[in-house]
Scaffold this active site. Structure first.
Site, PDB file in Angstrom:
ATOM      1  N   ASP A 148      -4.734   3.739  -2.049  1.00  0.00           N
ATOM      2  CA  ASP A 148      -5.875   4.050  -1.179  1.00  0.00           C
ATOM      3  C   ASP A 148      -6.356   5.473  -1.400  1.00  0.00           C
ATOM      4  O   ASP A 148      -5.671   6.424  -1.043  1.00  0.00           O
ATOM      5  CB  ASP A 148      -5.449   3.902   0.282  1.00  0.00           C
ATOM      6  CG  ASP A 148      -5.181   2.458   0.650  1.00  0.00           C
ATOM      7  OD1 ASP A 148      -6.107   1.642   0.523  1.00  0.00           O
ATOM      8  OD2 ASP A 148      -4.043   2.155   1.060  1.00  0.00           O
ATOM      9  N   HIS A 184      -1.160  -1.112  -4.534  1.00  0.00           N
ATOM     10  CA  HIS A 184      -2.428  -0.835  -3.854  1.00  0.00           C
ATOM     11  C   HIS A 184      -2.481   0.662  -3.543  1.00  0.00           C
ATOM     12  O   HIS A 184      -1.630   1.192  -2.825  1.00  0.00           O
ATOM     13  CB  HIS A 184      -2.532  -1.657  -2.572  1.00  0.00           C
ATOM     14  CG  HIS A 184      -3.858  -1.522  -1.882  1.00  0.00           C
ATOM     15  ND1 HIS A 184      -4.986  -2.220  -2.285  1.00  0.00           N
ATOM     16  CD2 HIS A 184      -4.248  -0.753  -0.841  1.00  0.00           C
ATOM     17  CE1 HIS A 184      -5.999  -1.896  -1.506  1.00  0.00           C
ATOM     18  NE2 HIS A 184      -5.588  -1.004  -0.616  1.00  0.00           N
ATOM     19  N   ASP A 222      -6.838  -6.505   3.660  1.00  0.00           N
ATOM     20  CA  ASP A 222      -6.219  -5.184   3.760  1.00  0.00           C
ATOM     21  C   ASP A 222      -6.307  -4.659   5.195  1.00  0.00           C
ATOM     22  O   ASP A 222      -7.407  -4.442   5.701  1.00  0.00           O
ATOM     23  CB  ASP A 222      -6.962  -4.245   2.793  1.00  0.00           C
ATOM     24  CG  ASP A 222      -6.365  -2.855   2.732  1.00  0.00           C
ATOM     25  OD1 ASP A 222      -5.318  -2.614   3.354  1.00  0.00           O
ATOM     26  OD2 ASP A 222      -6.962  -2.008   2.029  1.00  0.00           O
ATOM     27  N   MET A 237     -12.166   4.576  -1.039  1.00  0.00           N
ATOM     28  CA  MET A 237     -12.859   4.754   0.246  1.00  0.00           C
ATOM     29  C   MET A 237     -13.523   6.116   0.208  1.00  0.00           C
ATOM     30  O   MET A 237     -13.162   7.040   0.939  1.00  0.00           O
ATOM     31  CB  MET A 237     -11.841   4.658   1.396  1.00  0.00           C
ATOM     32  CG  MET A 237     -11.373   3.229   1.627  1.00  0.00           C
ATOM     33  SD  MET A 237      -9.879   3.154   2.617  1.00  0.00           S
ATOM     34  CE  MET A 237      -8.670   3.321   1.326  1.00  0.00           C
ATOM     35  N   SER A 244       0.849  -1.199   0.000  1.00  0.00           N
ATOM     36  CA  SER A 244       0.000   0.000   0.000  1.00  0.00           C
ATOM     37  C   SER A 244       0.877   1.239   0.000  1.00  0.00           C
ATOM     38  O   SER A 244       1.613   1.505   0.951  1.00  0.00           O
ATOM     39  CB  SER A 244      -0.906   0.002   1.233  1.00  0.00           C
ATOM     40  OG  SER A 244      -1.543   1.254   1.315  1.00  0.00           O
ATOM     41  N   MET A 254      -9.044   8.214  -0.336  1.00  0.00           N
ATOM     42  CA  MET A 254      -9.976   8.513   0.769  1.00  0.00           C
ATOM     43  C   MET A 254     -10.514   9.931   0.627  1.00  0.00           C
ATOM     44  O   MET A 254      -9.800  10.821   0.160  1.00  0.00           O
ATOM     45  CB  MET A 254      -9.250   8.418   2.105  1.00  0.00           C
ATOM     46  CG  MET A 254      -8.533   7.106   2.330  1.00  0.00           C
ATOM     47  SD  MET A 254      -7.738   7.118   3.942  1.00  0.00           S
ATOM     48  CE  MET A 254      -6.794   5.603   3.860  1.00  0.00           C
ATOM     49  N   HIS A 313      -8.241   1.386  -4.458  1.00  0.00           N
ATOM     50  CA  HIS A 313      -9.198   1.097  -3.389  1.00  0.00           C
ATOM     51  C   HIS A 313      -9.907   2.403  -3.037  1.00  0.00           C
ATOM     52  O   HIS A 313      -9.313   3.280  -2.404  1.00  0.00           O
ATOM     53  CB  HIS A 313      -8.414   0.531  -2.192  1.00  0.00           C
ATOM     54  CG  HIS A 313      -9.233   0.285  -0.969  1.00  0.00           C
ATOM     55  ND1 HIS A 313      -8.669   0.010   0.263  1.00  0.00           N
ATOM     56  CD2 HIS A 313     -10.589   0.248  -0.761  1.00  0.00           C
ATOM     57  CE1 HIS A 313      -9.622  -0.180   1.159  1.00  0.00           C
ATOM     58  NE2 HIS A 313     -10.795  -0.024   0.568  1.00  0.00           N
ATOM     59  N   MET A 371     -11.622  -5.825   4.674  1.00  0.00           N
ATOM     60  CA  MET A 371     -10.822  -4.954   5.538  1.00  0.00           C
ATOM     61  C   MET A 371     -10.591  -5.684   6.864  1.00  0.00           C
ATOM     62  O   MET A 371     -11.542  -6.133   7.500  1.00  0.00           O
ATOM     63  CB  MET A 371     -11.558  -3.637   5.819  1.00  0.00           C
ATOM     64  CG  MET A 371     -11.680  -2.670   4.650  1.00  0.00           C
ATOM     65  SD  MET A 371     -10.119  -2.133   3.894  1.00  0.00           S
ATOM     66  CE  MET A 371      -9.169  -1.558   5.302  1.00  0.00           C
TER      67      MET A 371
END
Ligand code: DX5
Ligand code: ZN
Length: 220
Positions: free
Chosen positions: A34, A32, A179, A67, A8, A36, A65, A140
């Site tokens: 993330d 990966h 994750d 979020m 990540s 957000m 990913h 998660m």
């Protein structure tokens, strides 16, 4: 073993992102990333400028990913960035009364692998109606929002339950990605339970030698 390692980037040194990219290119399988929004999860991370910059140097597939609320507004844009995999949260679909199956199909229509993610407080059975459409499920094992949290041990049972359902339904191509808090202490057990993609942030980039950390995680 078929397990894939997805470091990540959230845990990488943002002042030296090139080194993080190099680590993944040379020693891992998947990037990966993330994303957000501070609404679906209580944190902000990064968006298009960072993803696009990584995409230029990435030699391994990008796994975005999301979020964020209303993730469907950004599927196309992340596909354009070069995402090979895009996941969104079941919670985000529910907030707007959107059908997760339809959203998974939207992602696949863009030529990306489609993933459905859930936080630790959502029963894993809630995923079952959508497994048919998913290329992967992101379990998660911490609450989404921050790197460096402690692994929630109940995640092992959740993964085993999901794996059993995938087997029962003959969905052998749907992979389980885990994750949060993944490291050498739990990686083998996670793979045994059914995980095929291990996301690892702090256990890779927080290590003194990220390359060795990748090797250790992949040798399990
Ligand atoms: C958390 C993110 C994770 C995070 C994992 O919301 O989805 O991908 O970066 O970091 P570690 O491995 O440090 O728990
Ligand atoms: Zn993540």
């Amino acid at each position: 073993m078929a397990v894939q390692l997805a470091p990540s980037i959230l845990a990488a040194d943002f002042l030296n992102l090139a080194a993080g990219v190099e680590t993944v290119n040379r020693h891992a399988d998947i990037f990966h990333l993330d994303v957000m929004d501070g609404i679906l999860v209580p944190n902000l991370s990064f968006g298009f400028p960072v993803v696009d910059a990584i995409a230029k140097k990435a030699e391994k597939p990008l796994d975005v990913h999301l979020m964020i609320v209303k993730p469907w507004n950004y599927f196309q844009r992340f596909a354009k960035s070069g995402a090979a995999m895009i996941s969104f949260h079941l919670e985000a679909a529910r907030l707007d009364g959107r059908d997760p199956s339809e959203l998974l199909r939207e992602i696949k229509a863009l030529g990306c692998k489609a993933g459905l993610a859930i936080n630790p407080d959502i029963p894993v059975e809630d995923l079952f109606p959508y497994l048919q459409e998913a290329d992967f499920i992101l379990i998660m094992s911490v609450f989404a929002g921050f790197g460096g949290q402690k692994f929630i041990p109940e995640s092992l049972d959740r993964i085993a339950t999901l794996k059993a359902e995938l087997v029962r339904r003959g969905l052998k191509d749907c992979k389980i990605e885990v994750d949060g808090g993944v490291g050498t202490a739990n990686a083998a057990a996670l793979v045994k339970a059914g995980a095929e993609i291990l996301v690892a942030g702090s256990s890779v980039f927080g290590a003194e030698d990220p390359a060795s950390a990748c090797k250790a995680l992949r040798q399990l």
